[in-house]
Design an enzyme around this catalytic site. Structure first.
Site, PDB file in Angstrom:
ATOM      1  N   ASP A   1       0.791  -1.230   0.000  1.00 14.78           N
ATOM      2  CA  ASP A   1       0.000   0.000   0.000  1.00 14.78           C
ATOM      3  C   ASP A   1       0.821   1.276   0.000  1.00 14.78           C
ATOM      4  O   ASP A   1       0.333   2.339   0.368  1.00 14.78           O
ATOM      5  CB  ASP A   1      -0.916   0.001   1.236  1.00 14.78           C
ATOM      6  CG  ASP A   1      -0.133  -0.099   2.540  1.00 14.78           C
ATOM      7  OD1 ASP A   1       1.108  -0.027   2.492  1.00 14.78           O
ATOM      8  OD2 ASP A   1      -0.768  -0.245   3.608  1.00 14.78           O
TER       9      ASP A   1
ATOM     10  N   GLU B   1      -0.864  -8.908  -1.386  1.00 12.97           N
ATOM     11  CA  GLU B   1      -1.421  -8.337  -0.158  1.00 12.97           C
ATOM     12  C   GLU B   1      -2.578  -7.388  -0.506  1.00 12.97           C
ATOM     13  O   GLU B   1      -2.623  -6.225  -0.104  1.00 12.97           O
ATOM     14  CB  GLU B   1      -0.364  -7.611   0.682  1.00 12.97           C
ATOM     15  CG  GLU B   1      -0.733  -7.494   2.144  1.00 12.97           C
ATOM     16  CD  GLU B   1       0.269  -6.657   2.951  1.00 12.97           C
ATOM     17  OE1 GLU B   1       0.293  -5.436   2.798  1.00 12.97           O
ATOM     18  OE2 GLU B   1       1.022  -7.251   3.738  1.00 12.97           O
TER      19      GLU B   1
ATOM     20  N   HIS C   1       5.983   4.999  13.139  1.00 13.84           N
ATOM     21  CA  HIS C   1       6.383   5.846  12.008  1.00 13.84           C
ATOM     22  C   HIS C   1       5.209   6.392  11.205  1.00 13.84           C
ATOM     23  O   HIS C   1       5.399   7.178  10.286  1.00 13.84           O
ATOM     24  CB  HIS C   1       7.289   5.058  11.055  1.00 13.84           C
ATOM     25  CG  HIS C   1       6.545   4.001  10.276  1.00 13.84           C
ATOM     26  ND1 HIS C   1       6.279   2.759  10.797  1.00 13.84           N
ATOM     27  CD2 HIS C   1       5.997   4.018   9.049  1.00 13.84           C
ATOM     28  CE1 HIS C   1       5.614   2.047   9.911  1.00 13.84           C
ATOM     29  NE2 HIS C   1       5.419   2.787   8.832  1.00 13.84           N
TER      30      HIS C   1
ATOM     31  N   HIS D   1      12.764   4.680  13.246  1.00  9.21           N
ATOM     32  CA  HIS D   1      12.648   4.940  11.805  1.00  9.21           C
ATOM     33  C   HIS D   1      13.547   6.129  11.432  1.00  9.21           C
ATOM     34  O   HIS D   1      13.792   7.000  12.268  1.00  9.21           O
ATOM     35  CB  HIS D   1      11.173   5.250  11.515  1.00  9.21           C
ATOM     36  CG  HIS D   1      10.804   5.212  10.062  1.00  9.21           C
ATOM     37  ND1 HIS D   1      11.146   6.210   9.185  1.00  9.21           N
ATOM     38  CD2 HIS D   1      10.109   4.310   9.329  1.00  9.21           C
ATOM     39  CE1 HIS D   1      10.675   5.921   7.980  1.00  9.21           C
ATOM     40  NE2 HIS D   1      10.040   4.764   8.040  1.00  9.21           N
TER      41      HIS D   1
ATOM     42  N   ARG E   1       2.428   8.262   9.271  1.00  6.33           N
ATOM     43  CA  ARG E   1       2.244   9.689   8.981  1.00  6.33           C
ATOM     44  C   ARG E   1       1.136  10.316   9.817  1.00  6.33           C
ATOM     45  O   ARG E   1       1.269  11.426  10.310  1.00  6.33           O
ATOM     46  CB  ARG E   1       1.891   9.856   7.503  1.00  6.33           C
ATOM     47  CG  ARG E   1       3.070  10.106   6.612  1.00  6.33           C
ATOM     48  CD  ARG E   1       2.602  10.282   5.169  1.00  6.33           C
ATOM     49  NE  ARG E   1       3.638  10.860   4.339  1.00  6.33           N
ATOM     50  CZ  ARG E   1       4.732  10.207   3.925  1.00  6.33           C
ATOM     51  NH1 ARG E   1       4.941   8.966   4.291  1.00  6.33           N
ATOM     52  NH2 ARG E   1       5.619  10.817   3.152  1.00  6.33           N
TER      53      ARG E   1
ATOM     54  N   GLU F   1      -2.021   5.167   3.003  1.00 11.23           N
ATOM     55  CA  GLU F   1      -1.980   3.769   2.569  1.00 11.23           C
ATOM     56  C   GLU F   1      -3.340   3.191   2.200  1.00 11.23           C
ATOM     57  O   GLU F   1      -3.447   2.393   1.266  1.00 11.23           O
ATOM     58  CB  GLU F   1      -1.318   2.898   3.642  1.00 11.23           C
ATOM     59  CG  GLU F   1       0.183   3.129   3.813  1.00 11.23           C
ATOM     60  CD  GLU F   1       0.530   4.298   4.715  1.00 11.23           C
ATOM     61  OE1 GLU F   1      -0.395   4.993   5.204  1.00 11.23           O
ATOM     62  OE2 GLU F   1       1.725   4.547   4.928  1.00 11.23           O
TER      63      GLU F   1
HETATM   64  C1  UD1 Z   1       6.725   4.587   3.911  1.00  7.46           C
HETATM   65  C2  UD1 Z   1       5.325   4.202   3.395  1.00  7.46           C
HETATM   66  C3  UD1 Z   1       4.563   3.484   4.498  1.00  7.46           C
HETATM   67  C4  UD1 Z   1       5.349   2.340   5.090  1.00  7.46           C
HETATM   68  C5  UD1 Z   1       6.741   2.825   5.499  1.00  7.46           C
HETATM   69  C6  UD1 Z   1       7.574   1.666   5.968  1.00  7.46           C
HETATM   70  C7  UD1 Z   1       4.233   5.743   1.829  1.00  7.46           C
HETATM   71  C8  UD1 Z   1       3.435   6.947   1.675  1.00  7.46           C
HETATM   72  N1  UD1 Z   1       4.590   5.409   3.074  1.00  7.46           N
HETATM   73  O1  UD1 Z   1       6.521   5.527   4.964  1.00  7.46           O
HETATM   74  O2  UD1 Z   1       3.363   2.981   3.956  1.00  7.46           O
HETATM   75  O3  UD1 Z   1       4.670   1.870   6.217  1.00  7.46           O
HETATM   76  O4  UD1 Z   1       7.375   3.433   4.381  1.00  7.46           O
HETATM   77  O5  UD1 Z   1       8.680   2.083   6.700  1.00  7.46           O
HETATM   78  O6  UD1 Z   1       4.556   5.093   0.866  1.00  7.46           O
HETATM   79  N2  UD1 Z   1      14.125   7.948   5.429  1.00  7.46           N
HETATM   80  C9  UD1 Z   1      15.504   7.897   5.275  1.00  7.46           C
HETATM   81  N3  UD1 Z   1      16.056   6.754   4.764  1.00  7.46           N
HETATM   82  C10 UD1 Z   1      15.323   5.650   4.449  1.00  7.46           C
HETATM   83  C11 UD1 Z   1      13.929   5.708   4.613  1.00  7.46           C
HETATM   84  C12 UD1 Z   1      13.344   6.857   5.085  1.00  7.46           C
HETATM   85  O7  UD1 Z   1      16.202   8.858   5.572  1.00  7.46           O
HETATM   86  O8  UD1 Z   1      15.890   4.629   4.034  1.00  7.46           O
HETATM   87  C13 UD1 Z   1      13.503   9.196   5.946  1.00  7.46           C
HETATM   88  C14 UD1 Z   1      13.527  10.311   4.907  1.00  7.46           C
HETATM   89  O9  UD1 Z   1      13.687  11.539   5.538  1.00  7.46           O
HETATM   90  C15 UD1 Z   1      12.133  10.201   4.307  1.00  7.46           C
HETATM   91  C16 UD1 Z   1      11.308   9.864   5.534  1.00  7.46           C
HETATM   92  O10 UD1 Z   1      12.134   8.962   6.261  1.00  7.46           O
HETATM   93  O11 UD1 Z   1      11.703  11.370   3.682  1.00  7.46           O
HETATM   94  C17 UD1 Z   1       9.957   9.253   5.257  1.00  7.46           C
HETATM   95  O12 UD1 Z   1      10.059   8.270   4.255  1.00  7.46           O
HETATM   96  P1  UD1 Z   1       8.800   7.966   3.274  1.00  7.46           P
HETATM   97  O13 UD1 Z   1       9.153   6.839   2.368  1.00  7.46           O
HETATM   98  O14 UD1 Z   1       8.329   9.226   2.661  1.00  7.46           O
HETATM   99  O15 UD1 Z   1       7.668   7.541   4.280  1.00  7.46           O
HETATM  100  P2  UD1 Z   1       7.659   6.482   5.451  1.00  7.46           P
HETATM  101  O16 UD1 Z   1       7.128   7.158   6.662  1.00  7.46           O
HETATM  102  O17 UD1 Z   1       8.953   5.780   5.532  1.00  7.46           O
HETATM  103  N1  UDP Z   2      11.752  -4.093  10.542  1.00  6.19           N
HETATM  104  C1  UDP Z   2      13.137  -4.234  10.433  1.00  6.19           C
HETATM  105  N2  UDP Z   2      13.941  -3.420  11.192  1.00  6.19           N
HETATM  106  C2  UDP Z   2      13.452  -2.490  12.039  1.00  6.19           C
HETATM  107  C3  UDP Z   2      12.029  -2.333  12.121  1.00  6.19           C
HETATM  108  C4  UDP Z   2      11.221  -3.147  11.354  1.00  6.19           C
HETATM  109  O1  UDP Z   2      13.612  -5.079   9.690  1.00  6.19           O
HETATM  110  O2  UDP Z   2      14.248  -1.805  12.713  1.00  6.19           O
HETATM  111  C5  UDP Z   2      10.874  -4.940   9.702  1.00  6.19           C
HETATM  112  C6  UDP Z   2       9.763  -5.686  10.415  1.00  6.19           C
HETATM  113  O3  UDP Z   2      10.172  -6.980  10.798  1.00  6.19           O
HETATM  114  C7  UDP Z   2       8.657  -5.747   9.364  1.00  6.19           C
HETATM  115  C8  UDP Z   2       8.892  -4.502   8.537  1.00  6.19           C
HETATM  116  O4  UDP Z   2      10.216  -4.073   8.802  1.00  6.19           O
HETATM  117  O5  UDP Z   2       8.807  -6.860   8.505  1.00  6.19           O
HETATM  118  C9  UDP Z   2       7.896  -3.447   8.917  1.00  6.19           C
HETATM  119  O6  UDP Z   2       8.273  -2.237   8.369  1.00  6.19           O
HETATM  120  P1  UDP Z   2       7.625  -0.869   8.794  1.00  6.19           P
HETATM  121  O7  UDP Z   2       7.108  -0.955  10.183  1.00  6.19           O
HETATM  122  O8  UDP Z   2       8.636   0.171   8.486  1.00  6.19           O
HETATM  123  O9  UDP Z   2       6.447  -0.700   7.721  1.00  6.19           O
HETATM  124  P2  UDP Z   2       4.923  -1.172   7.652  1.00  6.19           P
HETATM  125  O10 UDP Z   2       4.871  -2.645   7.824  1.00  6.19           O
HETATM  126  O11 UDP Z   2       4.193  -0.405   8.695  1.00  6.19           O
HETATM  127  O12 UDP Z   2       4.489  -0.747   6.293  1.00  6.19           O
END
Ligand code: UD1
Ligand code: UDP
Length: 370
Positions: free
Chosen positions: A95, A117, A208, A241, A210, A131
């Site tokens: 999602d 999924e 994490h 995160h 939003r 999502e």
């Molecule tokens: C995204 C997904 C969310 C998912 C989550 C898993 C969308 C809208 N959101 O949210 O569904 O649950 O990933 O973790 O698609 N950042 C880094 N390095 C990384 C990753 C993230 O620095 O490797 C920081 C950056 O500042 C980035 C912020 O985290 O802008 C948010 O990342 P983003 O992918 O926009 O949204 P998530 O909250 O991670």
């Molecule tokens: N996870 C990980 N390292 C971490 C936190 C989570 O490998 O420090 C894994 C966790 O086991 C799960 C996935 O990341 O499989 C979940 O990711 P996240 O919570 O970022 O996203 P969501 O599932 O909410 O989309």
């Protein structure tokens, strides 16, 4: 048959990894892997563990980028890749905005879409945000819907999708978990080895979402902090995160609290094995809501709605939202009431038998093989 798998964030990579592995085992299938890199470090951690080398890396990551930036970057990047590769089917999972943009890109090229999924619904477009909308919009464009559970399938049927294209497959999260978790796992991380899992009640925290960022997350963290203060034998591990907004709130609320160990995001192997060792989990994550029940760990879900009601209905998860008082009460209850804890700490696994990837690819082969 040529299949392109597209993903961009940590959870998509974890849940697509079993599919990529299975596709590559089948020699008559031409498998292409393209990552948007919506996440960078958190994606690369997973690619390394599962030993996946993408054929294309769109590298769209920019810290703090907006949903529009992600959508535009992925759409543009995929246009070129799809023109070049001309796959028979595109596989996407979940999602995220990567998923939604990939579905649109494939639709524009009239390439068939398999949605892994599919069918999870919270019935509130703004929670989880964005999502719930991403998943619904992807359903509209998908040709094959791989629903993890019967209730996910029912959601799609209720919305009018063609029954013959909605399959119950289980969730590939269980395939990955089976690969990752072992009872004699030893951590390489000093901080995880120093924790006394026998004599302390260790709580795993992640957050994490939003829609929680801001006041809700501040309340969640404050309630966790205040409960932990009251118990000598309770410690928290919080692999935080990389989102700077999450870090800012955590710093403000947890500063100086030495029983709350804030650590960098863990690789998937130590993370899932840590989950297997802790007393309970507090999270707003989607994937962790699926993994923790499978490992017999009670989960307090700090979200107003969940599209994963299976854990709640089986009484291994409790949905408390982000209200300070509610979380404070439920968290304390699980620490004080041994019977309540025991009732919740039973393993249930409504999400499949660990063979979801095989089922999904068998179906695709049947549908598209000729
Ligand atoms: C995204 C997904 C969310 C998912 C989550 C898993 C969308 C809208 N959101 O949210 O569904 O649950 O990933 O973790 O698609 N950042 C880094 N390095 C990384 C990753 C993230 O620095 O490797 C920081 C950056 O500042 C980035 C912020 O985290 O802008 C948010 O990342 P983003 O992918 O926009 O949204 P998530 O909250 O991670
Ligand atoms: N996870 C990980 N390292 C971490 C936190 C989570 O490998 O420090 C894994 C966790 O086991 C799960 C996935 O990341 O499989 C979940 O990711 P996240 O919570 O970022 O996203 P969501 O599932 O909410 O989309």
């Amino acid at each position: 048959m040529k299949v392109i798998c597209v993903f961009g964030t940590r959870p998509e990579a974890i849940k697509m990894a079993p599919i990529v592995k299975e596709l590559k085992r089948r020699e008559h299938i031409d498998t292409v892997v393209a990552v948007t890199a919506q996440h960078r470090e958190m994606l690369d951690q997973v690619l390394k563990i599962f030993d996946i080398e993408p054929d294309y890396d769109m590298n769209i990551f920019k810290s703090g980028q907006s949903l529009t930036d992600i959508t535009v970057g992925a759409l543009k990047g995929l246009e070129e890749i799809l023109n070049e590769e001309k796959p028979d089917v595109l596989l996407i999972q979940g999602d995220t905005t990567t998923v939604f943009a990939s579905a649109v890109a494939a639709f524009y090229r009239q390439i068939k879409i398999g949605h892994v999924e599919a069918g999870l619904r919270s019935d509130n477009l703004y929670s989880p945000y964005p999502e719930e909308a991403n998943r619904r919009l992807t359903s509209v464009l998908a040709n094959f819907h791989f629903a993890p559970t019967k209730s996910n399938r029912d959601n799609l049927i209720r919305e009018g999708y063609d029954e013959s294209k909605v399959y119950i497959t289980g969730n590939t999260v269980i395939d990955a978990l089976k690969y990752a978790v072992s009872q004699n796992y030893e951590f390489e991380e000093d901080i995880l080895n120093k924790i006394d899992y026998q004599n302390k009640r260790v709580v795993l925290l992640t957050s994490h979402r939003r829609e929680n960022i801001g006041k809700p997350m501040e309340q969640i963290f404050s309630a966790v902090r205040d409960v932990v203060e009251e118990y000598d034998d309770v410690e928290v591990v919080f692999p935080i995160h990389l989102n700077p907004k999450v870090r800012e709130i955590a710093k403000k609320v947890f500063e100086g609290k030495d029983k709350i160990h804030i650590i960098e995001p863990l690789d998937y192997l130590p993370f899932s094995n840590l989950m297997n060792k802790v007393h309970l989990v507090i999270t707003d994550s989607g994937g962790i809501q699926e993994e923790a029940p499978a490992l017999g760990k009670p989960v307090i879900v700090v979200r107003e709605e969940t599209e994963r009601m299976e854990g709640v209905l089986a009484n291994t998860a409790v949905l408390v939202g982000s209200d300070y008082d509610k979380l404070y009460k439920h968290f304390k209850e699980l620490l004080d009431d041994e019977n309540k804890y025991k009732e919740m700490a039973h393993a249930i696994n409504p999400y499949g038998d660990g063979h979801a990837a095989t089922k999904i690819i068998d179906i695709l082969e049947k549908e598209l093989g000729n």
